[in-house]
Write an enzyme that holds these catalytic residues in place. Structure first.
Site, PDB file in Angstrom:
ATOM      1  N   GLY A 181     -26.339 -47.691  14.035  1.00 53.50           N
ATOM      2  CA  GLY A 181     -25.052 -47.592  14.720  1.00 53.50           C
ATOM      3  C   GLY A 181     -25.173 -46.889  16.054  1.00 53.50           C
ATOM      4  N   GLY A 182     -24.987 -47.634  17.136  1.00 51.64           N
ATOM      5  CA  GLY A 182     -24.906 -47.037  18.456  1.00 51.64           C
ATOM      6  C   GLY A 182     -26.220 -46.706  19.118  1.00 51.64           C
TER       7      GLY A 182
ATOM      8  N   LYS B  85     -31.523 -61.439   6.755  1.00 48.97           N
ATOM      9  CA  LYS B  85     -30.073 -61.550   6.732  1.00 48.97           C
ATOM     10  C   LYS B  85     -29.570 -61.342   5.315  1.00 48.97           C
ATOM     11  CE  LYS B  85     -25.881 -62.846   7.959  1.00 48.97           C
ATOM     12  NZ  LYS B  85     -25.036 -61.999   8.817  1.00 48.97           N
ATOM     13  N   SER B  86     -28.423 -60.677   5.161  1.00 46.47           N
ATOM     14  CA  SER B  86     -27.854 -60.496   3.826  1.00 46.47           C
ATOM     15  C   SER B  86     -27.613 -61.853   3.175  1.00 46.47           C
ATOM     16  CB  SER B  86     -26.533 -59.724   3.904  1.00 46.47           C
ATOM     17  OG  SER B  86     -26.762 -58.379   4.264  1.00 46.47           O
TER      18      SER B  86
ATOM     19  N   MET C 146     -18.648 -62.296  11.372  1.00 47.38           N
ATOM     20  CA  MET C 146     -19.605 -63.375  11.136  1.00 47.38           C
ATOM     21  C   MET C 146     -19.330 -64.155   9.865  1.00 47.38           C
ATOM     22  SD  MET C 146     -21.322 -63.034  13.866  1.00 47.38           S
ATOM     23  CE  MET C 146     -22.707 -64.145  13.583  1.00 47.38           C
ATOM     24  N   GLY C 147     -18.895 -63.469   8.816  1.00 46.97           N
ATOM     25  CA  GLY C 147     -18.621 -64.163   7.557  1.00 46.97           C
ATOM     26  C   GLY C 147     -19.864 -64.489   6.749  1.00 46.97           C
ATOM     27  N   LEU C 148     -20.896 -63.666   6.900  1.00 47.95           N
ATOM     28  CA  LEU C 148     -22.131 -63.821   6.119  1.00 47.95           C
ATOM     29  C   LEU C 148     -22.791 -65.200   6.246  1.00 47.95           C
ATOM     30  CD1 LEU C 148     -21.586 -61.924   2.718  1.00 47.95           C
ATOM     31  CD2 LEU C 148     -23.277 -61.435   4.493  1.00 47.95           C
TER      32      LEU C 148
ATOM     33  N   CYS D 285     -19.499 -55.574   3.320  1.00 43.96           N
ATOM     34  CA  CYS D 285     -19.284 -56.849   4.026  1.00 43.96           C
ATOM     35  C   CYS D 285     -17.825 -56.917   4.436  1.00 43.96           C
ATOM     36  CB  CYS D 285     -19.649 -58.028   3.125  1.00 43.96           C
ATOM     37  SG  CYS D 285     -21.406 -58.149   2.806  1.00 43.96           S
TER      38      CYS D 285
ATOM     39  N   SER E 176     -20.746 -51.941  10.376  1.00 47.33           N
ATOM     40  CA  SER E 176     -19.729 -51.859  11.431  1.00 47.33           C
ATOM     41  C   SER E 176     -18.440 -51.239  10.896  1.00 47.33           C
ATOM     42  CB  SER E 176     -19.450 -53.254  11.995  1.00 47.33           C
ATOM     43  OG  SER E 176     -19.020 -54.121  10.961  1.00 47.33           O
TER      44      SER E 176
ATOM     45  N   VAL F 220     -24.718 -46.873   9.210  1.00 52.52           N
ATOM     46  CA  VAL F 220     -23.561 -47.499   8.602  1.00 52.52           C
ATOM     47  C   VAL F 220     -23.476 -48.953   9.030  1.00 52.52           C
ATOM     48  CG1 VAL F 220     -22.140 -45.405   8.487  1.00 52.52           C
ATOM     49  CG2 VAL F 220     -22.076 -46.794  10.552  1.00 52.52           C
TER      50      VAL F 220
END
Length: 311
Positions: free
Chosen positions: A249-250, A45-46, A71-73, A130, A195, A193
């Site tokens: 992505g996707g 996780k970042s 999510m807000g990190l 972010c 989101s 990428v």
């Protein structure tokens, strides 16, 4: 036999797939599930300097064509992931990537210095995207600030590293970002990428936003962003031939993974589909990609990577 292995910065991955940072990677039990899965690597996780609870719930919801999240990190703080990296069994065939997302350049410097001092064989991915931290702009959309951050961080890291980028929508922005990235020789890969920021999903019946943070605004992911992701992968593949691209992505099946590689990706991260299906998704994706390659007569991903035809 079809070979779906790949390498990033000289490090071999037994297959092209791993989790996108933010999914199945916040806690050690989730990371262990990634280790035990059929993924080709795992990423944490970042991390921020201090632990974060993140945004209030509901902050993630699936949508008919993907998902929306803000999510807000939420994360355990960089020291948690540093301890994990120090204890990681690097003799495994599966590499470890560490994602860092300082809320300031000073925070990023402190975290990078700690990982550099530990001298571990993991690879760093600095998150410049972010979109869902209230009051914090995306560094990825401030090209001068991105350049300044890389000018500070690249010499500290010394070894090959990567950056996570937001989606770009203008040809001039592809050119500008590529020009910045080209200046740093040890910037080895770009993850494209994150989101698409600040979408809004509304419940028709209740006339209410579906998620709570930021008045319902959140990042769009999943099938709805596939074509944007493919464009970004291909744009940077074309502009930065000496760097590698990790596509994200996707991707819900081997078909979308094939398209990412055809567009130029050397590896493929899974986000929304992993969230919905769990780590068992990787076994299915490996099988589907191998079957597609065999049907098309490709033995390795290098047989078709980046060979997108245009009209």
């Amino acid at each position: 036999m079809v070979d779906i292995s790949t390498s990033i910065s000289g490090t071999t991955l037994p297959n092209v797939f791993f989790n996108a940072s933010g999914v199945w990677c916040q806690h050690e039990d989730e990371l262990q599930a990634m280790v035990e899965s059929h993924s080709g690597a795992l990423i944490t996780k970042s991390a921020t300097l201090a632990p974060r609870q993140g945004n209030p719930s509901p902050r993630y919801l699936p949508l008919p064509l993907g998902s929306i999240s803000s999510m807000g990190l939420p994360n355990e703080g960089y020291e948690y992931y540093l301890r994990y990296a120090c204890s990681f069994n690097y003799s495994r065939t599966k590499p470890l990537f560490i994602s860092l997302s300082g809320l300031s350049l000073g925070d990023s410097v402190k975290m990078v210095e700690a990982f550099v001092a530990a001298d571990l064989p993991c690879m760093l991915e600095i998150n410049f995207s972010c979109p869902n931290v209230p009051g914090k702009p995306q560094l990825g959309y401030d090209f001068e600030a991105m350049d300044a951050a890389l000018a500070t961080l690249a010499p500290l890291i010394k070894k090959p590293f990567g950056i996570k980028l937001p989606p770009f929508f203008d040809i001039a922005h592809f050119d500008l970002v590529a020009a910045v990235c080209q200046k740093y020789s040890n910037l080895a890969f770009l993850t494209c990428v994150n989101s698409i920021g600040n979408g809004l999903a509304i419940d028709f019946e209740t006339e209410t936003a579906l998620i709570k943070p930021k008045d319902g605004y959140g990042g769009l992911s999943g099938a709805m962003i596939l074509n944007t992701a493919l464009a970004n992968v291909n744009a940077f593949y074309r502009r930065l031939p000496d760097k590698q691209i990790i596509g994200v992505g996707g991707v819900a099946s081997g078909k979308e993974a094939f398209l990412h590689i055809l567009a130029g990706a050397s590896a493929v991260q899974i986000g929304t589909q992993l969230m919905e299906e769990g780590p068992a998704v990787f076994e299915r994706l490996n099988k589907e990609l191998a079957e597609i390659m065999a049907a098309k007569g490709y033995n390795t991903i290098e047989d078709f990577r980046g060979r997108l035809k245009t009209l």
